[in-house]
Design an enzyme around this catalytic site. Structure first.
Site, PDB file in Angstrom:
ATOM      1  N   ILE A 149       0.794  -1.439   0.016  1.00 63.85           N
ATOM      2  CA  ILE A 149      -0.027  -0.105  -0.112  1.00 63.85           C
ATOM      3  C   ILE A 149       0.550   1.080  -0.267  1.00 63.85           C
ATOM      4  CG2 ILE A 149      -1.614   1.003   1.309  1.00 63.85           C
ATOM      5  CD1 ILE A 149      -2.709  -1.334   2.092  1.00 63.85           C
ATOM      6  N   THR A 189       7.922 -19.536 -12.110  1.00 64.47           N
ATOM      7  CA  THR A 189       7.465 -19.196 -12.474  1.00 64.47           C
ATOM      8  C   THR A 189       5.879 -18.526 -12.222  1.00 64.47           C
ATOM      9  OG1 THR A 189       7.027 -19.230 -14.750  1.00 64.47           O
ATOM     10  CG2 THR A 189       9.572 -18.918 -14.396  1.00 64.47           C
ATOM     11  N   PRO A 191       4.907 -16.728  -8.879  1.00 66.95           N
ATOM     12  CA  PRO A 191       4.874 -15.812  -8.667  1.00 66.95           C
ATOM     13  C   PRO A 191       5.449 -14.602  -9.076  1.00 66.95           C
ATOM     14  CG  PRO A 191       6.143 -17.844  -7.472  1.00 66.95           C
ATOM     15  CD  PRO A 191       5.790 -17.665  -8.313  1.00 66.95           C
ATOM     16  N   CYS A 382      34.395   4.205  15.187  1.00 65.90           N
ATOM     17  CA  CYS A 382      33.753   5.382  15.733  1.00 65.90           C
ATOM     18  C   CYS A 382      32.811   4.271  17.443  1.00 65.90           C
ATOM     19  CB  CYS A 382      32.052   5.268  15.180  1.00 65.90           C
ATOM     20  SG  CYS A 382      30.976   6.823  15.116  1.00 65.90           S
ATOM     21  N   HIS A 508      34.091   6.658   9.672  1.00 64.46           N
ATOM     22  CA  HIS A 508      33.862   6.055   9.604  1.00 64.46           C
ATOM     23  C   HIS A 508      34.454   5.698   7.955  1.00 64.46           C
ATOM     24  CE1 HIS A 508      29.593   4.597  11.909  1.00 64.46           C
ATOM     25  NE2 HIS A 508      30.413   6.161  11.802  1.00 64.46           N
ATOM     26  N   GLU A 510      34.347   3.110   6.298  1.00 62.00           N
ATOM     27  CA  GLU A 510      34.004   2.419   5.482  1.00 62.00           C
ATOM     28  C   GLU A 510      33.112   2.680   4.486  1.00 62.00           C
ATOM     29  OE1 GLU A 510      33.444   2.915   8.835  1.00 62.00           O
ATOM     30  OE2 GLU A 510      31.268   2.184   9.111  1.00 62.00           O
TER      31      GLU A 510
HETATM   32  N1  GLN Z   1      27.200   6.173  20.724  1.00 65.81           N
HETATM   33  C1  GLN Z   1      28.740   6.777  19.973  1.00 65.81           C
HETATM   34  C2  GLN Z   1      27.926   8.172  19.865  1.00 65.81           C
HETATM   35  O1  GLN Z   1      27.677   8.596  19.856  1.00 65.81           O
HETATM   36  C3  GLN Z   1      29.472   5.976  18.617  1.00 65.81           C
HETATM   37  C4  GLN Z   1      28.459   5.997  17.507  1.00 65.81           C
HETATM   38  C5  GLN Z   1      28.520   5.312  16.588  1.00 65.81           C
HETATM   39  O2  GLN Z   1      29.257   4.504  16.505  1.00 65.81           O
HETATM   40  N2  GLN Z   1      28.623   5.331  15.605  1.00 65.81           N
HETATM   41  O3  GLN Z   1      29.950   8.401  19.954  1.00 65.81           O
END
Ligand code: GLN
Length: 542
Positions: A149, A189, A191, A382, A508, A510
């Site tokens: 929906i 096929t 579905p 982090c 981060h 990544e």
């Molecule tokens: N909880 C921690 C903060 O707010 C780390 C956050 C995280 O790992 N992205 O600073």
């Protein structure tokens, strides 16, 4: 003239629409076309930032600080783009915009309705992104499954796009599951046929259908999909299970999907250029080494919670021709049974990811301590960076019960504390320190050697940070904060020079990691894990 390509999904979600959309983008991009991608999430949240990663997977952070759906991560990795918050729209964000206009009086005197006001808002968003990105092809992935929906206004907007932009400028791709029955090994096929019918009921006839199945569909299944889908057989493609998701563009291109789309959109068909992509894929599927990495986290039950981190580790692996096997360990396990911690001896590296709240933090600290004391390569991201700081404060600096005020507001030693600008903020949506910020790396440190430059920009998502009151005691005991914010007041990376590899970052890495261009911190970690396993001296990266 901009072309719009829409990807819808049928039968069930998680059929790999994100990978398919990224792969279509890759096929077009490798033919020289400039593409951008939009993800539609039909839920009512304004963005993904307020959702639990355990339910929805990770929140992908963009350079401009958007807290977006994890599919944007796949688009960025496959297409090497830097997308923006506006590349992810939700029911919440669209209605918010419409309601703001209504309050302002933009629709004065009129009754505001889903059609045309909400659908117009959606279409104008597509066009705005086409304009600001300068892309030749705008790919839009509609989240959820056809028939939901909450997805209807978006599908209606997409239907109207064909009327307004023209047949040759719009293309509908539908992907649906084609399961194989265990008992008879038959490809089913039906579905998929039903989901195509559902799409037609809304007024959209797909131009091409992708069968998502465990193996290549047989001639009979292909014939049925084409017949009941009312498309020629050469418009049916199959995305079967591959060893690596990075193979999917190559698989679909070899079936002719790239050429088909180009022809259909009136582009001259040029040969795709996949040279670097293939090199990367080869390194992934034909590795020479293997590493076992322990990820000690809070959301270990859902690997999607850590998808960008897993991919960044794999990018670092590919650069070392190494297969990365990640074991997702629930941190709380080390709290319930402290003896278990010696399990970490079985791994080549210990990785502590992001996280929020107190649950599992003592277990993560035990993991960071074990890695430090036993000199197992360690990478913290982090929360992992904050955990490493707390563990060091407690066990090396002797600050008993040191903690983060996020975990224990009454700790005698708040070595991690709320950032000053966070005080007094009550709203939870989009209020963290988000997105790209400059980090200055100190010459001569491992961080500098890894990044090979003094200034980097990395993405952030946090509220807490290293408390400067404790900087002296931490550094006197051997902790090196090698990366800092531009004003020097915010700690961004840490390292222990006397360890084989012990590194963590507040940011981060990544989110900016790409196939063939791994994030330096992840690359460093994997290289160290491999060197140690092969009995080589510790890498200096200089
Ligand atoms: N909880 C921690 C903060 O707010 C780390 C956050 C995280 O790992 N992205 O600073």
């Amino acid at each position: 003239m901009v072309k719009y390509l829409f990807v819808t999904g049928g039968v069930l979600s998680s059929v790999g629409k994100g990978i398919l959309t990224s792969s279509i983008g890759k096929m077009l991009q490798s033919r020289g076309l400039k593409v951008t991608v939009i993800k539609i999430d039909p839920y009512v949240n304004v963005d993904a930032g307020t959702m639990n990663p355990y339910m929805h997977g990770e929140v992908f952070v963009t350079d401009d600080g958007g807290e977006t759906d994890l599919d944007l991560g796949w688009y960025e990795r496959f297409l090497d783009l830097s997308l923006k918050q506006e590349n992810n729209i939700t029911t919440g964000s669209i209605y918010k915009a419409v309601i703001e206009k209504e309050r302002r009086g933009d629709f004065l005197g009129r009754c505001v309705q889903i059609i045309p006001h909400v659908t117009n808002e959606i279409k104008s968003h597509f066009r705005k992104i086409a304009r600001t990105s300068n892309a030749e092809v705008v790919l839009t992935e509609v989240g959820g499954t056809v028939g939901d929906i909450e997805g209807l206004p978006f599908l209606e907007a997409i239907r109207q796009m064909r009327l307004e932009e023209g047949f040759e400028n719009t293309l509908y791709v539908h992907v649906a599951l084609v399961p194989i029955l265990d008992v008879t090994q038959e490809m089913k096929t039906k579905p998929l046929q039903h989901s195509v019918n559902e799409l037609r009921r809304i007024g959209i006839q797909p131009d091409t259908i992708v069968a998502r199945s465990p193996k290549m569909i047989d001639a009979e299944a292909l014939r049925k999909i084409a017949l009941f889908g009312t498309i020629p057989e050469n418009a049916v493609f199959c995305s079967y299970n591959a060893e690596s998701v990075y193979q999917v563009p190559l698989i679909l291109d070899s079936q002719g999907m790239g050429d088909f789309i180009c022809q259909r959109l009136n582009y001259a068909c040029t040969r795709p250029y996949f040279v670097q992509w293939k090199e990367f894929v080869d390194a992934v599927v034909k590795p020479e080494h293997e590493l076992n990495i322990a990820l000690v986290g809070k959301y270990a039950g859902l690997t999607d919670s850590y998808v960008s981190m897993g991919e960044a580790l794999r990018h670092g692996g590919a650069a070392n021709k190494t297969k990365i096997c990640i074991t997702y360990l629930e941190a709380e396990k080390f709290e319930q049974d402290p003896q278990c911690i010696s399990e970490l001896n079985n791994f080549d590296g210990v990785f502590v990811p992001y996280g929020f709240g107190p649950r599992g933090t003592e277990g993560k600290m035990a993991a960071a301590k074990f890695a430090r004391e036993n000199d197992i390569p360690f990478l913290g991201i982090c929360y992992g960076f904050q955990i490493a700081t707390i563990e060091f404060a407690r066990n090396v600096c002797g600050l008993k019960d040191a903690n983060s005020t996020e975990i224990n507001p009454n700790t005698p030693h708040p070595v991690i504390d709320l950032m000053p600008e966070q005080r007094g903020i009550e709203n939870k949506g989009a209020t963290m320190r988000l997105g790209s910020h400059k980090v200055v790396l100190e010459k001569g440190t491992m961080a500098y050697n890894l990044y090979r430059t003094q200034e980097v920009k990395e993405r952030h998502r946090h509220r807490f940070e290293v408390n400067l009151d404790y900087l002296d005691v931490l550094c006197k005991n051997g902790m090196v904060y090698s990366g800092k914010s531009a004003d020097g007041r915010r700690m961004e990376t840490l390292e222990l020079p006397d360890r084989y590899f012990y590194f963590a970052s507040q940011f981060h890495g990544e989110f900016r990691s790409r196939p063939g261009r791994p994030s330096p911190e992840y690359y460093g970690f994997i290289t160290a894990c491999l060197n140690r396993k092969l009995g080589k001296p510790k890498p200096t990266f200089s």
